[in-house]
Motif scaffolding. Sequence first.
Motif: not given
Length: 273
Positions: A86-88, A134-138, A165-168
């Motif tokens: 959830l945090v990510d 967002a995903a690239h930076t994190l 994994e999270m994207g789905k």
Amino acid sequence: MTMNPWKYTENCINEIVRQLLELAPDISRIAPCTKAVTIPLQVYRKGFSFEPLGEASCKPCYVNKILILNSEAHQKFADTVPSDSLVDALALFGLHEASHVYQGFKEYADVGRMKVITGSELMGQYDLTSDFLAAHTLSLLYTLQKEGVYNEEAYIGNFYKLWCEMGKNLQNIFPAGNKPAKQQRVFGSLLMANLTEVAYLRGHPLAFNSALWPKWSDSLDQLMIFGKNNNIWLLPTSVDPLLMKQILSAISTGNHSDALFLIREVLRCLPKI
């Protein structure tokens, strides 16, 4: 005094913001495009908070130097994403919204005013770009924290976890339905997920360094894809219209696992990028 039910999550996300600002110079040297995330975070250096905002996703508060995120979105994420992710997931949401500020959006009403002039597709492109940033930076943050320096294999592993994994799970929070621009965004996201999976599982370099925005002919027999700075990533190419129809049907009904597989079939038939 009513306790803020999102305070713990806020604190965790804002710790990520603090870490990002600390490593922002190193991250931007590796990938200058991440300034689209880190520069707004310098303005909202006290991080994010969650409050009811109606239809708006976020609202800047320059006095308190925070970016207020919609608490309804927090609840949707909490209902959809596994608790240990959830945090990510919410950090990605916050970084996505921060990058919209860099793109020039100051208030929620700006989106509606733009759509009157450009239609919905341009906003879809902005959204997919913000998803990627967002995903690239994190991913870069987590790579530098663990490795000390940039390591491509570690970066791809982090990006895979966030994007695939999270994207789905995240796809289900904002369904595309029959809206063409939203279908393009989901198609592009799933296309990138397929390419990321290939890189992760086979040890190949990542085949893109920006969001990939797809466009297809009305007859669904031609596909082209735009990449960084709207440059052409794939020239107009013949594709199976029946396969494309199946993909769009799967996206419209939220059957993203089927759409992911069908896009993989399209990729197999494309010329080598």
